[in-house]
Design a protein around this motif. Structure first.
Motif, mmCIF file in Angstrom:
data_model
loop_
_atom_site.group_PDB
_atom_site.id
_atom_site.type_symbol
_atom_site.label_atom_id
_atom_site.label_comp_id
_atom_site.label_asym_id
_atom_site.label_seq_id
_atom_site.Cartn_x
_atom_site.Cartn_y
_atom_site.Cartn_z
ATOM 1 N N LYS A 89 0.942 -1.158 0.061
ATOM 2 C CA LYS A 89 0.292 -0.210 0.255
ATOM 3 C C LYS A 89 0.899 1.504 -0.151
ATOM 4 O O LYS A 89 0.596 1.712 -0.485
ATOM 5 N N THR A 90 2.462 1.677 0.155
ATOM 6 C CA THR A 90 2.976 2.182 0.763
ATOM 7 C C THR A 90 2.939 2.311 -0.632
ATOM 8 O O THR A 90 3.734 3.588 -0.790
ATOM 9 N N LEU A 91 4.006 1.686 -1.313
ATOM 10 C CA LEU A 91 4.221 1.403 -2.724
ATOM 11 C C LEU A 91 3.138 2.084 -3.327
ATOM 12 O O LEU A 91 3.874 2.738 -4.249
ATOM 13 N N VAL A 92 2.216 2.186 -3.592
ATOM 14 C CA VAL A 92 1.397 2.177 -4.594
ATOM 15 C C VAL A 92 1.008 3.794 -4.485
ATOM 16 O O VAL A 92 1.332 4.417 -5.254
ATOM 17 N N GLN A 93 1.040 3.499 -3.029
ATOM 18 C CA GLN A 93 0.915 5.719 -2.639
ATOM 19 C C GLN A 93 2.097 6.151 -2.376
ATOM 20 O O GLN A 93 1.207 7.630 -3.509
ATOM 21 N N LYS B 213 1.221 9.267 -5.673
ATOM 22 C CA LYS B 213 1.219 10.416 -5.284
ATOM 23 C C LYS B 213 3.182 11.232 -4.754
ATOM 24 O O LYS B 213 2.966 12.129 -4.310
ATOM 25 N N GLY B 214 3.961 10.021 -4.960
ATOM 26 C CA GLY B 214 5.020 10.469 -4.162
ATOM 27 C C GLY B 214 5.792 12.131 -4.742
ATOM 28 O O GLY B 214 5.554 12.596 -5.828
ATOM 29 N N ASP B 215 6.575 12.800 -4.607
ATOM 30 C CA ASP B 215 7.243 14.233 -4.018
ATOM 31 C C ASP B 215 7.963 14.409 -5.515
ATOM 32 O O ASP B 215 8.157 14.944 -6.219
ATOM 33 N N SER B 216 8.668 13.199 -5.513
ATOM 34 C CA SER B 216 9.747 13.047 -7.445
ATOM 35 C C SER B 216 9.297 11.975 -7.578
ATOM 36 O O SER B 216 8.632 11.251 -7.669
ATOM 37 N N GLU B 217 10.078 12.282 -9.433
ATOM 38 C CA GLU B 217 9.908 11.206 -10.418
ATOM 39 C C GLU B 217 10.703 10.222 -9.488
ATOM 40 O O GLU B 217 10.142 9.016 -9.763
ATOM 41 N N ALA B 218 11.561 10.374 -9.628
ATOM 42 C CA ALA B 218 12.459 9.217 -9.075
ATOM 43 C C ALA B 218 11.648 8.371 -8.151
ATOM 44 O O ALA B 218 11.797 6.987 -7.776
ATOM 45 N N VAL C 48 9.398 6.370 -9.735
ATOM 46 C CA VAL C 48 8.990 5.505 -10.803
ATOM 47 C C VAL C 48 9.749 4.359 -9.774
ATOM 48 O O VAL C 48 9.970 3.081 -10.200
ATOM 49 N N SER C 49 11.285 4.367 -9.113
ATOM 50 C CA SER C 49 11.207 3.356 -8.105
ATOM 51 C C SER C 49 10.045 2.427 -7.646
ATOM 52 O O SER C 49 9.914 1.477 -7.764
ATOM 53 N N ALA C 50 9.680 3.330 -6.906
ATOM 54 C CA ALA C 50 8.453 2.352 -6.608
ATOM 55 C C ALA C 50 7.399 1.427 -6.920
ATOM 56 O O ALA C 50 6.877 0.504 -7.181
ATOM 57 N N ALA C 51 6.972 2.312 -8.114
ATOM 58 C CA ALA C 51 6.794 1.597 -9.648
ATOM 59 C C ALA C 51 7.287 0.192 -10.251
ATOM 60 O O ALA C 51 7.063 -0.804 -10.344
ATOM 61 N N ASN C 52 8.907 0.344 -9.650
ATOM 62 C CA ASN C 52 9.549 -0.302 -10.307
ATOM 63 C C ASN C 52 9.455 -1.878 -9.438
ATOM 64 O O ASN C 52 9.539 -2.874 -9.572
ATOM 65 N N ALA C 53 8.789 -1.362 -8.289
ATOM 66 C CA ALA C 53 9.317 -2.505 -7.239
ATOM 67 C C ALA C 53 7.761 -3.173 -7.033
ATOM 68 O O ALA C 53 7.576 -4.432 -6.888
ATOM 69 N N ILE C 54 6.782 -2.483 -7.308
ATOM 70 C CA ILE C 54 5.552 -2.873 -6.916
ATOM 71 C C ILE C 54 5.173 -3.631 -9.344
ATOM 72 O O ILE C 54 4.965 -5.382 -8.711
ATOM 73 N N LEU C 55 6.115 -3.756 -9.864
ATOM 74 C CA LEU C 55 6.075 -4.391 -11.070
ATOM 75 C C LEU C 55 6.774 -5.815 -11.124
ATOM 76 O O LEU C 55 6.449 -6.323 -10.863
ATOM 77 N N ASP C 56 8.118 -5.329 -9.832
ATOM 78 C CA ASP C 56 9.194 -6.386 -9.544
ATOM 79 C C ASP C 56 8.384 -7.817 -8.806
ATOM 80 O O ASP C 56 8.378 -9.150 -8.652
#
Length: 119
Positions: free
Chosen positions: A60-64, A68-73, A76-84
């Motif tokens: 849930k934290t990764l999705v959030q 709505k993360g402050d930076s693009e990095a 992207v990092s959270a999205a990659n972690a979810i996909l992995d």
């Protein structure tokens, strides 16, 4: 009272040599000794069990962060972690090539095939 005498240097050296030889007979690689390859230690299993209890919160934290993360990095990092975690990490291929199949090298003036050092 007699005075205590130390063994001679040669005798002490011989005693040390014998002790070292006896120690060399123990330890080392023995057939069937140690944990089997691929087996997981109890500590690692316990840690994985504890982490699984927090998996839903972590996801849930990764999705959030991805939404709505402050930076693009961070997004992207959270999205990659979810996909992995959802589909597994992408396969990384390795290529083995012979000298004849090596890519051409550019040295700034001429293009030629890479050759192994003959030195």
């Amino acid at each position: 009272m007699g005075r205590a005498t130390w063994p001679s240097t040669q005798a002490r050296s011989t005693e040390k040599t014998i002790k070292v030889i006896k120690m060399a007979q123990h330890g080392g690689k023995r057939a069937g000794a140690g944990r089997k390859p691929g087996s997981v230690s109890k500590a690692k299993k316990d840690l994985a069990d504890m982490a699984k209890g927090h998996a839903e919160t972590a996801l849930k934290t990764l999705v959030q962060i991805a939404e709505k993360g402050d930076s693009e990095a961070a997004r992207v990092s959270a999205a990659n972690a979810i996909l992995d975690r959802a589909y597994g990490r992408p396969f990384q291929a390795t290529v083995t090539a012979t000298v004849e199949q090596a890519p051409e090298a550019f040295d700034g003036w001429s293009i030629g095939r890479l050759q192994p050092d003959t030195d």
